[in-house]
Design an enzyme around this catalytic site. Structure first.
Site, PDB file in Angstrom:
ATOM      1  N   HIS A 204      50.164 157.047  47.804  1.00  0.00           N
ATOM      2  CA  HIS A 204      50.375 157.602  46.460  1.00  0.00           C
ATOM      3  C   HIS A 204      50.705 159.094  46.565  1.00  0.00           C
ATOM      4  O   HIS A 204      51.542 159.603  45.816  1.00  0.00           O
ATOM      5  CB  HIS A 204      49.116 157.405  45.596  1.00  0.00           C
ATOM      6  CG  HIS A 204      48.847 155.958  45.279  1.00  0.00           C
ATOM      7  ND1 HIS A 204      48.788 155.469  44.008  1.00  0.00           N
ATOM      8  CD2 HIS A 204      48.656 154.884  46.091  1.00  0.00           C
ATOM      9  CE1 HIS A 204      48.552 154.166  44.031  1.00  0.00           C
ATOM     10  NE2 HIS A 204      48.463 153.791  45.297  1.00  0.00           N
TER      11      HIS A 204
ATOM     12  N   ASP B  61      49.143 158.420  37.536  1.00  0.00           N
ATOM     13  CA  ASP B  61      49.253 157.351  38.516  1.00  0.00           C
ATOM     14  C   ASP B  61      48.980 156.031  37.799  1.00  0.00           C
ATOM     15  O   ASP B  61      47.971 155.904  37.096  1.00  0.00           O
ATOM     16  CB  ASP B  61      48.205 157.608  39.618  1.00  0.00           C
ATOM     17  CG  ASP B  61      48.363 156.702  40.810  1.00  0.00           C
ATOM     18  OD1 ASP B  61      48.502 155.478  40.602  1.00  0.00           O
ATOM     19  OD2 ASP B  61      48.350 157.201  41.951  1.00  0.00           O
TER      20      ASP B  61
ATOM     21  N   THR C 199      53.578 153.957  42.011  1.00  0.00           N
ATOM     22  CA  THR C 199      54.082 154.230  43.368  1.00  0.00           C
ATOM     23  C   THR C 199      54.406 152.947  44.131  1.00  0.00           C
ATOM     24  O   THR C 199      55.026 153.001  45.185  1.00  0.00           O
ATOM     25  CB  THR C 199      53.067 155.069  44.179  1.00  0.00           C
ATOM     26  OG1 THR C 199      51.819 154.376  44.180  1.00  0.00           O
ATOM     27  CG2 THR C 199      52.889 156.451  43.591  1.00  0.00           C
TER      28      THR C 199
ATOM     29  N   HIS D 147      53.025 146.150  57.459  1.00  0.00           N
ATOM     30  CA  HIS D 147      52.093 145.531  56.500  1.00  0.00           C
ATOM     31  C   HIS D 147      52.739 145.444  55.109  1.00  0.00           C
ATOM     32  O   HIS D 147      52.091 145.034  54.157  1.00  0.00           O
ATOM     33  CB  HIS D 147      50.817 146.361  56.430  1.00  0.00           C
ATOM     34  CG  HIS D 147      51.017 147.687  55.767  1.00  0.00           C
ATOM     35  ND1 HIS D 147      51.989 148.583  56.152  1.00  0.00           N
ATOM     36  CD2 HIS D 147      50.399 148.266  54.703  1.00  0.00           C
ATOM     37  CE1 HIS D 147      51.949 149.643  55.364  1.00  0.00           C
ATOM     38  NE2 HIS D 147      50.987 149.483  54.482  1.00  0.00           N
TER      39      HIS D 147
ATOM     40  N   ASN E 236      55.947 152.076  50.402  1.00  0.00           N
ATOM     41  CA  ASN E 236      56.665 153.189  51.048  1.00  0.00           C
ATOM     42  C   ASN E 236      57.296 152.728  52.346  1.00  0.00           C
ATOM     43  O   ASN E 236      58.451 153.047  52.639  1.00  0.00           O
ATOM     44  CB  ASN E 236      55.703 154.353  51.321  1.00  0.00           C
ATOM     45  CG  ASN E 236      55.215 154.986  50.045  1.00  0.00           C
ATOM     46  OD1 ASN E 236      55.964 155.653  49.351  1.00  0.00           O
ATOM     47  ND2 ASN E 236      53.952 154.742  49.695  1.00  0.00           N
ATOM     48  N   SER E 237      56.536 151.959  53.125  1.00  0.00           N
ATOM     49  CA  SER E 237      57.078 151.482  54.404  1.00  0.00           C
ATOM     50  C   SER E 237      58.271 150.560  54.169  1.00  0.00           C
ATOM     51  O   SER E 237      59.266 150.610  54.902  1.00  0.00           O
ATOM     52  CB  SER E 237      55.994 150.744  55.198  1.00  0.00           C
ATOM     53  OG  SER E 237      54.977 151.645  55.538  1.00  0.00           O
TER      54      SER E 237
ATOM     55  N   GLU F  55      61.185 152.690  53.370  1.00  0.00           N
ATOM     56  CA  GLU F  55      61.623 153.446  54.555  1.00  0.00           C
ATOM     57  C   GLU F  55      62.371 152.520  55.526  1.00  0.00           C
ATOM     58  O   GLU F  55      63.362 152.915  56.138  1.00  0.00           O
ATOM     59  CB  GLU F  55      60.409 154.113  55.216  1.00  0.00           C
ATOM     60  CG  GLU F  55      59.864 155.269  54.373  1.00  0.00           C
ATOM     61  CD  GLU F  55      58.411 155.657  54.677  1.00  0.00           C
ATOM     62  OE1 GLU F  55      57.865 155.198  55.704  1.00  0.00           O
ATOM     63  OE2 GLU F  55      57.822 156.411  53.875  1.00  0.00           O
TER      64      GLU F  55
ATOM     65  N   ASP G 237      49.691 144.694  46.423  1.00  0.00           N
ATOM     66  CA  ASP G 237      51.118 144.488  46.165  1.00  0.00           C
ATOM     67  C   ASP G 237      51.907 144.006  47.380  1.00  0.00           C
ATOM     68  O   ASP G 237      53.008 143.476  47.252  1.00  0.00           O
ATOM     69  CB  ASP G 237      51.736 145.803  45.659  1.00  0.00           C
ATOM     70  CG  ASP G 237      51.633 146.913  46.698  1.00  0.00           C
ATOM     71  OD1 ASP G 237      50.519 147.127  47.230  1.00  0.00           O
ATOM     72  OD2 ASP G 237      52.657 147.564  46.999  1.00  0.00           O
ATOM     73  N   GLN G 238      51.336 144.208  48.579  1.00  0.00           N
ATOM     74  CA  GLN G 238      52.087 143.901  49.806  1.00  0.00           C
ATOM     75  C   GLN G 238      52.494 142.423  49.874  1.00  0.00           C
ATOM     76  O   GLN G 238      53.504 142.066  50.477  1.00  0.00           O
ATOM     77  CB  GLN G 238      51.229 144.280  51.025  1.00  0.00           C
ATOM     78  CG  GLN G 238      50.902 145.770  51.051  1.00  0.00           C
ATOM     79  CD  GLN G 238      49.655 146.106  51.850  1.00  0.00           C
ATOM     80  OE1 GLN G 238      49.138 145.269  52.586  1.00  0.00           O
ATOM     81  NE2 GLN G 238      49.157 147.326  51.712  1.00  0.00           N
TER      82      GLN G 238
HETATM   83  N1  UDP Z   1      53.041 156.567  58.000  1.00  0.00           N
HETATM   84  C1  UDP Z   1      53.389 157.580  58.866  1.00  0.00           C
HETATM   85  N2  UDP Z   1      53.008 157.463  60.174  1.00  0.00           N
HETATM   86  C2  UDP Z   1      52.336 156.392  60.656  1.00  0.00           C
HETATM   87  C3  UDP Z   1      52.001 155.360  59.765  1.00  0.00           C
HETATM   88  C4  UDP Z   1      52.381 155.473  58.440  1.00  0.00           C
HETATM   89  O1  UDP Z   1      54.019 158.564  58.487  1.00  0.00           O
HETATM   90  O2  UDP Z   1      52.019 156.386  61.855  1.00  0.00           O
HETATM   91  C5  UDP Z   1      53.424 156.727  56.563  1.00  0.00           C
HETATM   92  C6  UDP Z   1      54.600 155.869  56.200  1.00  0.00           C
HETATM   93  O3  UDP Z   1      55.799 156.553  56.511  1.00  0.00           O
HETATM   94  C7  UDP Z   1      54.403 155.636  54.717  1.00  0.00           C
HETATM   95  C8  UDP Z   1      52.904 155.777  54.518  1.00  0.00           C
HETATM   96  O4  UDP Z   1      52.374 156.282  55.744  1.00  0.00           O
HETATM   97  O5  UDP Z   1      55.087 156.626  53.960  1.00  0.00           O
HETATM   98  C9  UDP Z   1      52.222 154.462  54.239  1.00  0.00           C
HETATM   99  O6  UDP Z   1      52.474 154.083  52.934  1.00  0.00           O
HETATM  100  P1  UDP Z   1      52.654 152.569  52.532  1.00  0.00           P
HETATM  101  O7  UDP Z   1      52.901 152.516  51.071  1.00  0.00           O
HETATM  102  O8  UDP Z   1      53.669 151.912  53.371  1.00  0.00           O
HETATM  103  O9  UDP Z   1      51.273 151.882  52.920  1.00  0.00           O
HETATM  104  P2  UDP Z   1      49.721 152.233  52.655  1.00  0.00           P
HETATM  105  O10 UDP Z   1      49.320 153.213  53.671  1.00  0.00           O
HETATM  106  O11 UDP Z   1      49.627 152.774  51.244  1.00  0.00           O
HETATM  107  O12 UDP Z   1      49.048 150.924  52.827  1.00  0.00           O
END
Ligand code: UDP
Length: 479
Positions: A18, A119, A141, A364, A368-369, A372, A388-389
Site C-alpha cells: 500500500h 486507503d 491499491t 504470490h 504490485n508484483s 510489475e 486478492d491474490q
Molecule cells: N518487492 C521488492 N523486493 C523484493 C520483494 C518484493 O521490491 O525482494 C516489492 C515488489 O516490487 C512489490 C512489493 O514489494 O512492489 C510487494 O507488493 P505486492 O502487492 O506484490 O505484494 P504484498 O507484499 O503486498 O503481498
C-alpha cells in the site's frame, strides 16, 4: 471568494504493497501542482529511512507525517503479525488521524487539507473524513478484478453461493460476480470467502468497506483502463468516477525520469546483480512471495526441490520473516543452492524483472508484483497466498493468458512442471507474446495522450474542484 490551495492527505495501510503506490501517487500529484501530505505510522517512517519530514527517501516534493500505530516500540511487526498491526491501528489511530486531517496545517504550516485520499481498506479514514465534511476519494491499491469480487460479496450471499457448501468442489464456477461468470471458480474468490459463516466479521468488514466506496467522490485504481475494460464498465455503474492511472510507477517515470529506487524494505545486497549479468538471456526464474507471505518449512522445501528439478537457474528473494517459525532458512537455502542459483534477502524487484536474463516470475500474485511482471513482459507462475491474490492469479492465467496458476498446491512435481511450461515450448512462447503486448499497452497508457495520463489530468482537475468546494463550504459555515 478566496481561492483555496488544493492540499491532499493520503494515509495508506502500513504495508509495503500500500505504501509504495501511495508514495508514487504522492509524487505524481506533487508534480502536477497539488500539495500532498502522506501520513504513515512512526514505525514505517523509521523503516523508510526518512529522518527529514520533507525529504522522504531522498524525494522532496511532498510532506511525510507520522502517528503511532498503538503497539509497543519493541513489537516486531513481522509479516506473520500484520493483522495484529492493522487491528491496533484501526482501534488506536482514529483520533490521531482526525487531528492531522483537521489541523495538519498547524503541525506542518501547510494550507488546510481540502481532500482526503483514503486507503480502500481503511474504513475509519473515510468515516472521519465524512464526519469532518472533507471530501474523500478512495485509492484501492489492489486491482479492479479483486475490488469487483469483494463488491459482489452481498450478491454471492444472496444467491446462496456464500458460504460454500461443506465438502464442495472448489473448481466449480460461481455465477454471482457479474462479468466473471465463465471463469471464476470458488477457489478464485478472495480467501476471506472461505469462511463457514456469512456473518463472519472479517468477511463483512471487507465487504462493507468496499461498498462504502460508492459514497466517495472518486475511486483511483493502480491499473490500466484497457487491461480491465469490461470490468470497469461494471464498476462504473456503481462508482461512476473511476480513475485508472496505473501502472503508477511507470506513470511517475514518464513524468520524471530521475525518480529514485523503490523503498528498501529489507537490506538489499546488490551483489546479485553480477550473478544475473553472468546468466544467459531468459534463462533465470525470479522467485518472490512479496512482503507479507509466510511459508511453512515444508512448503519452502517443495518450492526449492521443484525449482532445482526443473533444471532452470533461479534467483529467490527470501525475506528474514518469510519462514513461519524460527530459523535462518535463507542460510540453508544459500548453502544448497550455490550451483543452481542465487538466494538473497531483498532485491529491487522492478530492476530484476527488467533484467534480460530473467525468463519467468514465480510470484504470490500481489497486485504490485502482477503489474510489475506485466510491465517487464515476463510470464508468471502464480502461487497466490491470500486475499486478492486468488483473483489476480485467475486473471493472469485465464483472462490475460500471461501465466499459470498453481493455486492451493505447491508440491515439487507441480512446481517443476509449471516452471518448464513457463520457460520453454509453445505455451511459454504464447504467454511471452501476450505479456509483451500488455507491457506495450502499459507503456503507451502512461505516454502523453495515453489513458492513464488522461485519467490523471481528470483526477487533478477534480481535486482542484473539490478544493474550491471545500473552501466555499468553509466560507458558508463562517457567515
Ligand atoms: N518487492 C521488492 N523486493 C523484493 C520483494 C518484493 O521490491 O525482494 C516489492 C515488489 O516490487 C512489490 C512489493 O514489494 O512492489 C510487494 O507488493 P505486492 O502487492 O506484490 O505484494 P504484498 O507484499 O503486498 O503481498
Amino acid at each position: 471568494m478566496e481561492k483555496a490551495t488544493p492540499h491532499v492527505l493520503i494515509f495508506p495501510l502500513p504495508l509495503l504493497g500500500h505504501i509504495s503506490p501511495v508514495l508514487q501517487l504522492a509524487e505524481v500529484l506533487s508534480l502536477r501542482g497539488i500539495r500532498v501530505t502522506v501520513l504513515t505510522t512512526d514505525h514505517v517512517k523509521r523503516r523508510l529511512g526518512s529522518d527529514d519530514e520533507n525529504r522522504p527517501m531522498g524525494r522532496k516534493r511532498f510532506s511525510l507525517l507520522s502517528i503511532p500505530d498503538g503497539l509497543p516500540a519493541d513489537h516486531p511487526r513481522s509479516a506473520g503479525q500484520f493483522l495484529e498491526v492493522l487491528r491496533s491501528l484501526m482501534v488506536n489511530s482514529r483520533h490521531a488521524y482526525r487531528d492531522v486531517l483537521v489541523s495538519s496545517c498547524k503541525i506542518s504550516k501547510t494550507p488546510p487539507v481540502t481532500c482526503a485520499i483514503v486507503d480502500g481498506l481503511m474504513p475509519f479514514a473515510a468515516e472521519v473524513a465524512e464526519e469532518e465534511e472533507i471530501p474523500f476519494i478512495v485509492f484501492r491499491t489492489s486491482g479492479p478484478c479483486s475490488f469487483w469480487a469483494y463488491f459482489s460479496v452481498p450478491k454471492l450471499i444472496e444467491a446462496g453461493e456464500l458460504p460454500f457448501p461443506e465438502e464442495c468442489d472448489m473448481d466449480e464456477l460461481v455465477r454471482s460476480v457479474p462479468g466473471m461468470e465463465t471463469f471464476l471458480r470458488r477457489r478464485d474468490l478472495p480467501t476471506i470467502c472461505r469462511v463457514r459463516d456469512a456473518n463472519d466479521a472479517h468477511l463483512q468488514a471487507l465487504s462493507s468497506s468496499t461498498q462504502r466506496t460508492t459514497r466517495a467522490r472518486g475511486l483511483i485504481f493502480n491499473s490500466i483502463e484497457q487491461l480491465d475494460a469490461a470490468l470497469l464498465t461494471h464498476i462504473n455503474s456503481c462508482c461512476p468516477r473511476t480513475y485508472t492511472i496505473g501502472p503508477i510507477g511507470e506513470l511517475l517515470r514518464s513524468l520524471d525520469c530521475s525518480v529514485g529506487s523503490p523503498p528498501e524494505w529489507w537490506r538489499e545486497d546488490r551483489s546479485y546483480a553480477a550473478w544475473l549479468d553472468a546468466q544467459p538471456s531468459k534463462s533465470v526464474v525470479y522467485v518472490s512471495f512479496g512482503s507479507l507471505t509466510v511459508l511453512r518449512r515444508s512448503q519452502i522445501l517443495e518450492f526449492w526441490h521443484g525449482l532445482v528439478s526443473s533444471g532452470y537457474r533461479f534467483i529467490w528473494a527470501v525475506r528474514p520473516d518469510l519462514l513461519d517459525g524460527a530459523g535462518d532458512v535463507a542460510a540453508e537455502l544459500k548453502a544448497w543452492t550455490e550451483e543452481k542459483g542465487c538466494v538473497v534477502e531483498w532485491v529491487n524487484q522492478t530492476a530484476v524483472l527488467a533484467h534480460p536474463s530473467v525468463g519467468a516470475f514465480l510470484t504470490h500474485s500481489g497486485w504490485n508484483s502482477t503489474l510489475e511482471g506485466i510491465c517487464a513482459g515476463v510470464p508468471m507462475i502464480c502461487w497466490p497466498f491470500f486475499f486478492d491474490q486468488m483473483v489476480n492469479s485467475r486473471f493472469v492465467s485465464e483472462v490475460w493468458r500471461i501465466g499459470l496458476d498453481m493455486k492451493d498446491t505447491c508440491d515439487r512435481g507441480t512446481v517443476a512442471k509449471m516452471v518448464k511450461q513457463a520457460m520453454e515450448g509453445e505455451s511459454a512462447e504464447e504467454m511471452r507474446r501476450n505479456v509483451g503486448r500488455l507491457s506495450e499497452m502499459a507503456r503507451q497508457s502512461v505516454d502523453e495522450g495515453g489513458s492513464s495520463r488522461v485519467h490523471l489530468e481528470q483526477l487533478v482537475h477534480d481535486i482542484r474542484a473539490l478544493s474550491l468546494e471545500a473552501s466555499a463550504l468553509k466560507v458558508g459555515k463562517s457567515v
